[in-house]
Design a protein around this motif. Structure first.
Motif, mmCIF file in Angstrom:
data_model
loop_
_atom_site.group_PDB
_atom_site.id
_atom_site.type_symbol
_atom_site.label_atom_id
_atom_site.label_comp_id
_atom_site.label_asym_id
_atom_site.label_seq_id
_atom_site.Cartn_x
_atom_site.Cartn_y
_atom_site.Cartn_z
ATOM 1 N N UNK A 143 65.792 55.956 81.494
ATOM 2 C CA UNK A 143 64.388 56.280 81.235
ATOM 3 C C UNK A 143 63.461 55.296 81.937
ATOM 4 N N UNK A 144 63.810 54.009 81.874
ATOM 5 C CA UNK A 144 62.982 52.989 82.532
ATOM 6 C C UNK A 144 62.997 53.188 84.039
ATOM 7 N N UNK A 145 64.165 53.491 84.603
ATOM 8 C CA UNK A 145 64.256 53.727 86.044
ATOM 9 C C UNK A 145 63.419 54.939 86.441
ATOM 10 N N UNK A 146 63.475 55.996 85.624
ATOM 11 C CA UNK A 146 62.674 57.183 85.911
ATOM 12 C C UNK A 146 61.188 56.905 85.869
ATOM 13 N N UNK A 147 60.751 56.101 84.898
ATOM 14 C CA UNK A 147 59.328 55.756 84.787
ATOM 15 C C UNK A 147 58.858 54.960 86.003
ATOM 16 N N UNK A 148 59.681 54.005 86.441
ATOM 17 C CA UNK A 148 59.319 53.194 87.601
ATOM 18 C C UNK A 148 59.244 54.064 88.849
ATOM 19 N N UNK A 149 60.197 54.989 88.992
ATOM 20 C CA UNK A 149 60.187 55.900 90.143
ATOM 21 C C UNK A 149 58.945 56.783 90.121
ATOM 22 N N UNK A 185 55.141 64.118 91.086
ATOM 23 C CA UNK A 185 56.493 64.685 91.071
ATOM 24 C C UNK A 185 57.102 64.608 89.682
ATOM 25 N N UNK A 186 58.042 65.487 89.432
ATOM 26 C CA UNK A 186 58.788 65.502 88.177
ATOM 27 C C UNK A 186 60.197 64.968 88.433
ATOM 28 N N UNK A 187 60.626 64.039 87.606
ATOM 29 C CA UNK A 187 61.973 63.481 87.727
ATOM 30 C C UNK A 187 62.986 64.524 87.275
ATOM 31 N N UNK A 188 63.997 64.774 88.112
ATOM 32 C CA UNK A 188 65.011 65.781 87.792
ATOM 33 C C UNK A 188 66.392 65.178 87.549
ATOM 34 N N UNK A 189 66.555 63.908 87.892
ATOM 35 C CA UNK A 189 67.852 63.282 87.661
ATOM 36 C C UNK A 189 67.813 61.796 87.934
ATOM 37 N N UNK A 190 68.608 61.032 87.178
ATOM 38 C CA UNK A 190 68.700 59.584 87.354
ATOM 39 C C UNK A 190 70.167 59.187 87.304
ATOM 40 N N UNK A 211 69.281 55.493 91.348
ATOM 41 C CA UNK A 211 68.858 56.556 92.252
ATOM 42 C C UNK A 211 68.197 57.647 91.416
ATOM 43 N N UNK A 212 66.918 57.883 91.685
ATOM 44 C CA UNK A 212 66.136 58.839 90.913
ATOM 45 C C UNK A 212 65.788 60.028 91.807
#
Length: 207
Positions: free
Chosen positions: A147-153, A164-169, A177-178
């Motif tokens: 979740x933290x990696x997705x937020x930073x991305x 953009x919408x995160x679809x995978x981490x 890799x996000x």
């Protein structure tokens, strides 16, 4: 309130967390980070190859703080000096008119851990400015979950003007890799789990 924040660092495991505390404050106040490593003058062999290795290790320690600060848009000064650690840190703080020192409460294991603990105590007693002490964790990782990696991305993409919408981490050995999409465009964002530095790659349109 703060214009110059000093981080004494020896590159110990967990010092990235100390740096982030200082960087967060620097972001709030528009301050400059001063990353200082002191090569202990009492260590034998400073005039030999071993001494060169100690200086190189010190440069790597301050360079890591600089990379983290750059990822947050914070200006940094890096310095490697020789001397008594506590005395040198205090003298630097006085000479540079430092507003705050952010220091870890221990360093490397064993004798080194006790030494850094002693340095922190001396700083609290003798520093010409406030000292914030941060207990060092057992890891350098500052981005520990998806979740933290997705937020930073997402923040990195937004900074580039991409909604953009995160679809995978996915966590690989040394990087998060996000995957994200926006208007049929696909993106990969690499997130450094220590420095939080990001790299955005446009993969083109979805087929």
């Amino acid at each position: 309130m703060y214009e110059r924040i000093l981080i004494p660092t020896d590159g110990s495991t967990g010092t990235a967390h100390v740096a982030l505390q200082a960087i967060d404050l620097a972001e709030q106040y528009g301050a400059t980070i001063h990353a200082l490593h002191v090569v202990d003058e009492t260590v034998e062999g400073l005039a030999t190859d071993a001494g060169d290795q100690l200086r190189q290790r010190g440069q790597q320690a301050v360079d890591q703080v600089e990379r983290m600060a750059e990822a947050h848009g914070v200006a940094t000064v890096t310095v490697v000096e020789e001397g008594d650690p506590a005395e040198t840190i205090v003298a630097y703080a006085e000479a540079e008119d430092v507003d705050l020192i952010v220091a870890g409460t221990h360093g490397r294991s064993g004798v080194r851990r006790r030494l850094i603990g002693s340095v922190a105590e001396r700083l609290v007693r003798r520093a010409p400015c406030p000292v914030m002490t941060v207990r060092l964790p057992e890891t350098d990782v500052t981005v520990s979950d998806a979740d933290a990696a997705g937020d930073i991305a997402s923040e990195a993409l937004a900074d580039d003007g991409i909604d953009a919408a995160v679809t995978g981490v996915e966590r690989q050995q040394s990087v998060w890799i996000v995957e994200a999409t926006a208007d049929d465009e696909r993106y990969l964002v690499y997130v450094d789990p220590v420095t939080r530095r990001t790299s955005v790659i446009d993969q083109g349109s979805e087929e």
